[in-house]
Design a protein around this motif. Structure first.
Motif, PDB file in Angstrom:
ATOM      1  N   TRP A   1       0.548  -1.342  -0.200  1.00 51.22           N
ATOM      2  CA  TRP A   1      -0.397  -0.313   0.596  1.00 51.22           C
ATOM      3  C   TRP A   1       0.589   1.408  -0.173  1.00 51.22           C
ATOM      4  O   TRP A   1       0.230   2.134  -0.420  1.00 51.22           O
ATOM      5  N   ASP A   2       2.361   1.076  -0.133  1.00 54.04           N
ATOM      6  CA  ASP A   2       2.431   2.385  -0.063  1.00 54.04           C
ATOM      7  C   ASP A   2       3.529   2.576  -0.807  1.00 54.04           C
ATOM      8  O   ASP A   2       4.205   3.875  -1.300  1.00 54.04           O
ATOM      9  N   ALA A   3       2.988   1.897  -1.737  1.00 52.09           N
ATOM     10  CA  ALA A   3       3.642   2.179  -3.172  1.00 52.09           C
ATOM     11  C   ALA A   3       2.002   3.514  -4.029  1.00 52.09           C
ATOM     12  O   ALA A   3       2.404   3.174  -5.441  1.00 52.09           O
TER      13      ALA A   3
ATOM     14  N   GLN B   1     -11.239   3.444  -8.222  1.00 53.10           N
ATOM     15  CA  GLN B   1     -12.384   2.805  -7.281  1.00 53.10           C
ATOM     16  C   GLN B   1     -12.281   1.562  -6.615  1.00 53.10           C
ATOM     17  O   GLN B   1     -12.543   1.339  -5.554  1.00 53.10           O
ATOM     18  N   MET B   2     -11.782   0.164  -7.173  1.00 55.42           N
ATOM     19  CA  MET B   2     -11.907  -1.274  -7.025  1.00 55.42           C
ATOM     20  C   MET B   2     -10.154  -1.309  -5.468  1.00 55.42           C
ATOM     21  O   MET B   2     -10.945  -1.567  -4.454  1.00 55.42           O
ATOM     22  N   LEU B   3     -10.005  -0.332  -5.624  1.00 61.25           N
ATOM     23  CA  LEU B   3      -8.112  -0.186  -5.451  1.00 61.25           C
ATOM     24  C   LEU B   3      -8.650   1.149  -3.806  1.00 61.25           C
ATOM     25  O   LEU B   3      -8.286   0.864  -3.000  1.00 61.25           O
ATOM     26  N   LEU B   4      -9.406   2.007  -3.676  1.00 64.25           N
ATOM     27  CA  LEU B   4      -9.792   2.627  -2.695  1.00 64.25           C
ATOM     28  C   LEU B   4     -10.609   1.884  -1.610  1.00 64.25           C
ATOM     29  O   LEU B   4     -10.838   2.109  -1.121  1.00 64.25           O
ATOM     30  N   LYS B   5     -11.375   0.616  -2.444  1.00 63.53           N
ATOM     31  CA  LYS B   5     -12.476  -0.002  -2.013  1.00 63.53           C
ATOM     32  C   LYS B   5     -11.689  -0.818  -0.652  1.00 63.53           C
ATOM     33  O   LYS B   5     -11.820  -1.347   0.378  1.00 63.53           O
ATOM     34  N   LYS B   6     -11.042  -1.106  -1.833  1.00 64.11           N
ATOM     35  CA  LYS B   6      -9.231  -2.048  -0.889  1.00 64.11           C
ATOM     36  C   LYS B   6      -8.789  -2.086   0.483  1.00 64.11           C
ATOM     37  O   LYS B   6      -8.971  -2.205   1.140  1.00 64.11           O
ATOM     38  N   ARG B   7      -8.404  -0.165   0.056  1.00 63.55           N
ATOM     39  CA  ARG B   7      -7.448   0.218   1.282  1.00 63.55           C
ATOM     40  C   ARG B   7      -8.332   0.232   2.306  1.00 63.55           C
ATOM     41  O   ARG B   7      -8.270   0.572   3.593  1.00 63.55           O
ATOM     42  N   GLU B   8      -9.724   0.411   2.658  1.00 59.38           N
ATOM     43  CA  GLU B   8      -9.826   0.370   3.449  1.00 59.38           C
ATOM     44  C   GLU B   8      -9.908  -0.795   4.576  1.00 59.38           C
ATOM     45  O   GLU B   8     -10.288  -0.835   6.403  1.00 59.38           O
ATOM     46  N   SER B   9      -9.600  -2.034   4.430  1.00 60.07           N
ATOM     47  CA  SER B   9      -9.461  -2.734   4.934  1.00 60.07           C
ATOM     48  C   SER B   9      -8.008  -3.262   5.053  1.00 60.07           C
ATOM     49  O   SER B   9      -7.861  -4.136   5.275  1.00 60.07           O
ATOM     50  N   ALA B  10      -7.473  -2.270   4.606  1.00 58.72           N
ATOM     51  CA  ALA B  10      -6.002  -2.018   4.734  1.00 58.72           C
ATOM     52  C   ALA B  10      -5.279  -2.314   6.087  1.00 58.72           C
ATOM     53  O   ALA B  10      -5.732  -1.890   6.965  1.00 58.72           O
TER      54      ALA B  10
ATOM     55  N   GLY C   1      -2.088  -1.861   7.143  1.00 60.72           N
ATOM     56  CA  GLY C   1      -0.737  -0.651   7.707  1.00 60.72           C
ATOM     57  C   GLY C   1      -0.430  -0.459   6.079  1.00 60.72           C
ATOM     58  O   GLY C   1      -0.428  -1.336   4.889  1.00 60.72           O
ATOM     59  N   SER C   2       0.796   0.491   5.397  1.00 65.04           N
ATOM     60  CA  SER C   2       1.361   0.664   4.530  1.00 65.04           C
ATOM     61  C   SER C   2       2.051  -0.460   4.137  1.00 65.04           C
ATOM     62  O   SER C   2       2.596  -0.112   2.780  1.00 65.04           O
ATOM     63  N   ASP C   3       2.773  -1.105   4.705  1.00 71.61           N
ATOM     64  CA  ASP C   3       3.757  -2.081   4.359  1.00 71.61           C
ATOM     65  C   ASP C   3       2.712  -3.567   4.308  1.00 71.61           C
ATOM     66  O   ASP C   3       3.559  -4.163   3.672  1.00 71.61           O
ATOM     67  N   SER C   4       1.685  -3.517   4.004  1.00 71.99           N
ATOM     68  CA  SER C   4       0.798  -4.569   4.257  1.00 71.99           C
ATOM     69  C   SER C   4       0.477  -4.465   2.715  1.00 71.99           C
ATOM     70  O   SER C   4       0.391  -3.742   1.176  1.00 71.99           O
ATOM     71  N   ALA C   5       0.436  -6.421   2.063  1.00 67.92           N
ATOM     72  CA  ALA C   5       0.422  -6.534   0.891  1.00 67.92           C
ATOM     73  C   ALA C   5      -1.261  -5.990   0.405  1.00 67.92           C
ATOM     74  O   ALA C   5      -2.086  -5.587   1.091  1.00 67.92           O
ATOM     75  N   VAL C   6      -1.297  -5.666  -0.990  1.00 64.92           N
ATOM     76  CA  VAL C   6      -2.545  -5.093  -2.145  1.00 64.92           C
ATOM     77  C   VAL C   6      -3.658  -6.433  -1.943  1.00 64.92           C
ATOM     78  O   VAL C   6      -4.763  -6.306  -2.159  1.00 64.92           O
TER      79      VAL C   6
END
Length: 416
Positions: A269-271, A311-320, A322-327
């Protein structure tokens, strides 16, 4: 005579004369070393071995004809500077000069090195490979190291674990025929030859080998079939086949952005930018070591994503977490295992969509072929894909639809 008698008998004059003579003699003694230093050094004759000191160590230097029949400068370290080593070095210099004059010169220099010098030891092919891999371990990817190990085993099977000095062009051609007997493609054999040249160049620099028997060897390659990208209609059917499935987001991302599957697996997610409009691609995933690594070409790039992907990434980010976790994660919450994905998910989806099997990597071909067809220039497409324009043309661009060729206009009888 009266004048000289007067000078020598006169006390003052005799003192002046003696003083002048003393100054003249002392001056000559002081000036002589500087005159010698300023004199140009005579060039050593061909075949002459010079003994000199560098960094408090004795060294020998000379010029002779090498194994390829060309003039070459040679340097040989002998040991610390002392009287004993100086005598031995000069004795060795005379031996080398005699060998050059009698055409018995050992171009490998093993004859002239001390017995305990590691460079005098005969190294087998496998030993040289092991030394090369150990020296290059920090520079090479794990996949490249594996290739060198496989290549080493193949050479030993074909030629035996013989001394590296015994491999000449004849044995090199024997290895090529061995590879061809194993039905290896010309492209694979040429890739082997590239690796072998690298090993021998390294070995020659360290004086483990003298010549590179692989230097000018190539084999004919068959033309590669063109890439078979998916058409826009096929991409729609693939996405529809993945709808409601766990890997839908992963497939949509790869098809939308045209990255390598391993780059998508490595994505953290940091990328990704705050609004998910930009993605930085700078890492790949090593399936063997389960670790992040550099991209295949070691090129970093930033891509703008389309709106559906954003839009797909924004939705997935809600359940991330941390920044170093895999997308993108597997159903078990770990990074996606590419092999399992291909065997269990990709093949099933293509069959469901009624599409002939093509590797998942063809999604990358599909993206950039589609972009070029719609006006994106080759140089920009290559940059965004992380390749060179030549690679883009040769490997990634394909034909999504074979056009029907036009007929010639018919000529009527009345036409001249």
């Amino acid at each position: 005579m009266l004048v000289f008698w007067y000078v020598f008998t006169d006390t003052k004059c005799s003192i002046c004369l003696y003083l002048c003579l003393f100054i003249s003699i002392f001056g000559m003694i002081l000036v002589r070393p500087f005159q010698q230093q300023t004199m140009p050094r005579q060039k050593a004759k061909a075949g002459t071995v010079s003994v000199y000191v560098a960094d408090d160590r004795l060294k020998l230097r000379w010029q002779a004809i090498n194994a390829s029949g060309e003039k070459q400068r040679y340097t040989l370290s002998f040991g610390a500077e002392n009287n004993h080593n100086r005598i031995a070095a000069e004795r060795l210099a005379k031996q080398i000069e005699l060998d050059i004059a009698s055409n018995n010169f050992d171009t490998s220099l093993k004859k002239y090195r001390p017995a305990d010098d590691p460079k005098t030891q005969v190294l087998s092919v496998s030993k040289v490979f092991e030394k090369f891999i150990a020296a290059k371990k920090t520079e090479l990817e794990n996949s490249s190291i594996d290739k060198y190990h496989v290549l080493k085993n193949q050479i030993v099977i074909c030629l035996g674990d013989i001394s590296i000095d015994l491999i000449d062009e004849g044995k090199a051609n024997k290895f090529i025929k061995y590879c061809q007997s194993k039905d290896l493609t010309g492209e694979t054999i040429n890739a082997y030859l590239t690796l072998l040249r690298a090993v021998w160049v390294w070995a020659i620099k360290r004086q483990y080998a003298e010549i590179n028997p692989w230097q000018d060897l190539r084999v004919r390659t068959e033309p590669k079939p063109m890439a078979r990208p998916f058409s826009e209609e096929e991409v729609s059917r693939i996405l529809k086949a993945f709808e409601g499935e766990h890997y839908y987001d992963f497939v949509l991302f790869v098809l939308s952005i045209g990255c390598r599957p391993g780059e998508a697996i490595a994505l953290n997610w940091d990328a990704i930018s705050e609004d998910c409009s930009e993605v930085w691609i700078g890492r790949g995933w090593d399936a063997k070591t389960k670790q992040l690594k550099a991209t295949k070409t070691r090129k970093n790039r930033t891509l703008l994503v389309n709106e559906s992907c954003r839009q797909m990434l924004l939705k997935k980010r809600e359940s991330a977490t941390g920044s170093d976790s895999a997308v993108f994660l597997s159903e078990k919450g770990k990074r996606i295992d590419r092999k399992n994905f291909l065997n269990r998910e990709w093949k099933t989806a293509l069959k469901k969509a009624g599409i002939d099997y093509r590797p998942f990597n063809n999604s990358r071909h599909s993206k950039w072929t589609n972009e070029v067809v719609h006006g994106l220039d080759i140089a920009t497409a290559a940059h965004l894909a992380g390749n060179t324009p030549r690679t883009m043309l040769n490997r990634y661009l394909g034909v999504t639809k074979i056009p029907k060729l036009r007929e010639w206009s018919r000529v009527t009888d009345g036409d001249d």
